[in-house]
Design an enzyme around this catalytic site. Structure first.
Site, PDB file in Angstrom:
ATOM      1  N   HIS A  12       5.353 -11.304  12.044  1.00  0.00           N
ATOM      2  CA  HIS A  12       6.270 -12.454  12.116  1.00  0.00           C
ATOM      3  C   HIS A  12       7.748 -12.067  12.108  1.00  0.00           C
ATOM      4  CE1 HIS A  12       6.545 -11.775   7.802  1.00  0.00           C
ATOM      5  NE2 HIS A  12       7.645 -12.506   7.823  1.00  0.00           N
ATOM      6  N   GLY A  14       8.980  -9.818  14.190  1.00  0.00           N
ATOM      7  CA  GLY A  14       9.312  -9.372  15.545  1.00  0.00           C
ATOM      8  C   GLY A  14       9.719 -10.526  16.457  1.00  0.00           C
ATOM      9  N   SER A 108       0.100  -7.144  27.010  1.00  0.00           N
ATOM     10  CA  SER A 108       1.293  -6.909  27.829  1.00  0.00           C
ATOM     11  C   SER A 108       0.898  -6.728  29.293  1.00  0.00           C
ATOM     12  CB  SER A 108       1.974  -5.642  27.331  1.00  0.00           C
ATOM     13  OG  SER A 108       2.827  -5.127  28.328  1.00  0.00           O
ATOM     14  N   SER A 109       1.827  -7.064  30.187  1.00  0.00           N
ATOM     15  CA  SER A 109       1.533  -6.934  31.619  1.00  0.00           C
ATOM     16  C   SER A 109       1.423  -5.472  32.058  1.00  0.00           C
ATOM     17  CB  SER A 109       2.605  -7.642  32.446  1.00  0.00           C
ATOM     18  OG  SER A 109       3.871  -7.046  32.210  1.00  0.00           O
ATOM     19  N   CYS A 110       1.783  -4.526  31.168  1.00  0.00           N
ATOM     20  CA  CYS A 110       1.669  -3.115  31.563  1.00  0.00           C
ATOM     21  C   CYS A 110       0.223  -2.625  31.553  1.00  0.00           C
ATOM     22  CB  CYS A 110       2.548  -2.220  30.705  1.00  0.00           C
ATOM     23  SG  CYS A 110       2.002  -2.112  29.017  1.00  0.00           S
ATOM     24  N   THR A 165       4.307 -11.212  30.389  1.00  0.00           N
ATOM     25  CA  THR A 165       5.211 -10.385  31.150  1.00  0.00           C
ATOM     26  C   THR A 165       6.320  -9.858  30.220  1.00  0.00           C
ATOM     27  OG1 THR A 165       6.560 -10.374  33.120  1.00  0.00           O
ATOM     28  CG2 THR A 165       6.646 -12.377  31.789  1.00  0.00           C
ATOM     29  N   LEU A 167       9.308  -9.740  27.869  1.00  0.00           N
ATOM     30  CA  LEU A 167       9.842 -10.832  27.040  1.00  0.00           C
ATOM     31  C   LEU A 167      11.256 -10.519  26.582  1.00  0.00           C
ATOM     32  CD1 LEU A 167       6.647 -11.199  24.856  1.00  0.00           C
ATOM     33  CD2 LEU A 167       7.347 -12.695  26.737  1.00  0.00           C
ATOM     34  N   HIS A 180      14.286  -2.894  25.141  1.00  0.00           N
ATOM     35  CA  HIS A 180      13.912  -3.262  26.510  1.00  0.00           C
ATOM     36  C   HIS A 180      15.180  -3.485  27.326  1.00  0.00           C
ATOM     37  CE1 HIS A 180      10.010  -4.227  24.557  1.00  0.00           C
ATOM     38  NE2 HIS A 180       9.549  -3.755  25.683  1.00  0.00           N
TER      39      HIS A 180
HETATM   40  O1  GFB Z   1      12.200  -3.257  29.600  1.00  0.00           O
HETATM   41  P1  GFB Z   1      12.058  -1.884  30.080  1.00  0.00           P
HETATM   42  O2  GFB Z   1      12.654  -0.809  29.261  1.00  0.00           O
HETATM   43  O3  GFB Z   1      10.555  -1.414  30.273  1.00  0.00           O
HETATM   44  O4  GFB Z   1      12.697  -1.907  31.580  1.00  0.00           O
HETATM   45  P2  GFB Z   1       9.432  -1.632  31.414  1.00  0.00           P
HETATM   46  C1  GFB Z   1      12.823  -0.761  32.269  1.00  0.00           C
HETATM   47  C2  GFB Z   1      13.457  -0.958  33.636  1.00  0.00           C
HETATM   48  O5  GFB Z   1      14.832  -1.313  33.507  1.00  0.00           O
HETATM   49  C3  GFB Z   1      13.410   0.397  34.330  1.00  0.00           C
HETATM   50  C4  GFB Z   1      15.655  -0.223  33.933  1.00  0.00           C
HETATM   51  O6  GFB Z   1      13.401   0.233  35.732  1.00  0.00           O
HETATM   52  C5  GFB Z   1      14.737   1.014  33.840  1.00  0.00           C
HETATM   53  O7  GFB Z   1      15.162   2.074  34.668  1.00  0.00           O
HETATM   54  N1  GFB Z   1      16.849  -0.160  33.064  1.00  0.00           N
HETATM   55  C6  GFB Z   1      18.142  -0.173  33.513  1.00  0.00           C
HETATM   56  C7  GFB Z   1      16.892  -0.066  31.717  1.00  0.00           C
HETATM   57  N2  GFB Z   1      19.003  -0.065  32.498  1.00  0.00           N
HETATM   58  C8  GFB Z   1      18.253  -0.018  31.364  1.00  0.00           C
HETATM   59  C9  GFB Z   1      18.598   0.072  29.974  1.00  0.00           C
HETATM   60  O8  GFB Z   1      19.752   0.140  29.584  1.00  0.00           O
HETATM   61  N3  GFB Z   1      17.558   0.069  29.083  1.00  0.00           N
HETATM   62  C10 GFB Z   1      16.250   0.001  29.487  1.00  0.00           C
HETATM   63  N4  GFB Z   1      15.294  -0.018  28.552  1.00  0.00           N
HETATM   64  N5  GFB Z   1      15.899  -0.053  30.799  1.00  0.00           N
HETATM   65  C11 GFB Z   1       7.937  -2.034  29.402  1.00  0.00           C
HETATM   66  C12 GFB Z   1       6.990  -1.153  28.651  1.00  0.00           C
HETATM   67  O9  GFB Z   1       8.130  -1.390  30.582  1.00  0.00           O
HETATM   68  O10 GFB Z   1       7.403  -3.291  29.688  1.00  0.00           O
HETATM   69  C13 GFB Z   1       6.488  -1.854  27.459  1.00  0.00           C
HETATM   70  O11 GFB Z   1       7.636   0.050  28.342  1.00  0.00           O
HETATM   71  C14 GFB Z   1       6.057  -3.269  27.744  1.00  0.00           C
HETATM   72  O12 GFB Z   1       5.424  -1.120  26.997  1.00  0.00           O
HETATM   73  C15 GFB Z   1       7.037  -4.041  28.587  1.00  0.00           C
HETATM   74  O13 GFB Z   1       4.818  -3.247  28.397  1.00  0.00           O
HETATM   75  C16 GFB Z   1       6.492  -5.361  29.037  1.00  0.00           C
HETATM   76  O14 GFB Z   1       9.475  -3.012  31.978  1.00  0.00           O
HETATM   77  O15 GFB Z   1       9.487  -0.532  32.400  1.00  0.00           O
END
Ligand code: GFB
Length: 309
Positions: A12, A14, A108-110, A165, A167, A180
């Site tokens: 709770h 998070g 998660s969508s991953c 998807t 969040l 994220h």
């Molecule tokens: O949200 P995120 O880190 O994870 O987004 P995923 C990553 C995308 O955003 C990649 C770009 O294409 C990164 O290259 N990006 C650009 C950035 N600038 C940034 C930044 O400053 N920070 C971050 N973090 N990314 C997640 C999974 O994958 O999706 C989790 O890792 C989960 O496990 C979640 O499933 C739903 O979308 O790639």
């Protein structure tokens, strides 16, 4: 669920769990059971079982998880696998043992293959290899979903799985390394504005596409599904619309009010190219997301400003 039902929300503090608690209270549920991480470590099997025997919840929302953005997933690969498997295994098994009436598992969508047709339908699960950057997290979430399916079939335990998807929302982690993309961009653009920096660095190529759902909308969907859905099939939860990371950066920059330029850092991973969810099953049940991406970013930026003061 009745308004007096005993409802345990695991996780709770998070982003997802806190939104679910707000949604339950908004709907008049007065008997919500909560434990912080120091009070109860859900990776500890006996502590978890003892808690369930004492609290005897009737309904469980399993939103406790080790989560993070692309870099955290890729760096803490062992922890993402172990912590998530342990939490799920302990909570689902303890819930079954004390005859919980129904449990909702958050995934998660991953979980879907790296290269699958878009938008992604629920039945594309396990049809191809996973994206490498978050494979341990995805494997854990697939195991959780399969545990719910197996417990339904062997024990008649009412467990359903929802796969959201990407969040974002109030109370998110705005950590630059482990967060994220959306909350990280909020912090980057805000700090650039305040410090008068001439550029903001965005990871990757900016070409990948992501679908973003506001956490308060997700909570509404999850409580709705606890009340109306009891199928074997896991369900996608999203908006059905996606956006490139470059366009997302433009939008966040506009909301924050930053007027400098953005540059791409190609040494950081792109991750999966696209993962837009097919949400037709959820729509057919009568649920649709309400908050536009711009409006959600405005609300999230406000929460960032409040927490940053
Ligand atoms: O949200 P995120 O880190 O994870 O987004 P995923 C990553 C995308 O955003 C990649 C770009 O294409 C990164 O290259 N990006 C650009 C950035 N600038 C940034 C930044 O400053 N920070 C971050 N973090 N990314 C997640 C999974 O994958 O999706 C989790 O890792 C989960 O496990 C979640 O499933 C739903 O979308 O790639």
């Amino acid at each position: 669920m009745e308004t007096h039902s005993r409802i345990y929300v695991a996780g709770h503090t998070g982003l997802v769990g806190s939104s679910i608690v707000r949604e339950l209270r908004k709907r008049g549920h007065s008997n919500v059971i909560l434990r912080t991480h120091p009070e109860l470590d859900l990776r500890d099997q006996s502590a978890t079982q003892l808690f369930f025997e004492g609290a005897r919840p009737e309904y469980v929302f399993l939103a406790a998880a080790k989560v993070g953005g692309i870099q955290a997933n890729n760096t803490y690969r062992g922890e993402f696998l172990f912590d998530n498997l342990a939490i799920q295994m302990n909570v689902i098994e303890s819930a079954r043992r004390v005859d919980v009436k129904k449990l909702v598992f958050l995934g998660s969508s991953c979980i879907y293959p790296k290269e699958c047709p878009q938008p992604i339908r629920e039945d594309y699960l396990l049809t191809g290899p996973l994206e490498a950057t978050n494979e341990p997290y995805a494997i854990a979430k697939i195991a959780g979903l399969k545990m719910c399916e197996a417990y339904r079939s062997q024990y008649g335990f009412q467990a359903i799985s929802v796969m959201p998807t990407n969040l974002y929302g109030p109370g998110d982690s705005f950590d630059l390394q482990n967060g994220h993309v959306l909350p990280s961009l909020i912090r980057k653009f805000h700090e650039a504005k305040v410090n008068g920096s001439s550029e903001v660095v965005i990871w990757g190529s900016g070409r990948p596409r992501r679908e973003f759902l506001y956490s308060e909308d997700l909570a509404d969907a999850v409580v709705f599904l606890m009340n109306v859905y009891d199928g074997d099939q896991h369900l996608n939860v999203g908006t059905g619309e996606d956006i490139t990371i470059a366009d997302l950066a433009k939008l966040v920059g506009e909301v924050v009010g930053y007027s400098g330029k953005t540059v791409m850092n190609d040494s950081k991973p792109d991750g999966v190219f696209r993962k837009q969810l097919d949400v037709s099953k959820l729509k057919a049940l009568g649920w649709q997301a309400k908050t536009s991406l711009r409006e959600g970013i405005v609300q999230t930026y406000e929460s960032f400003l409040t927490s940053n003061q």
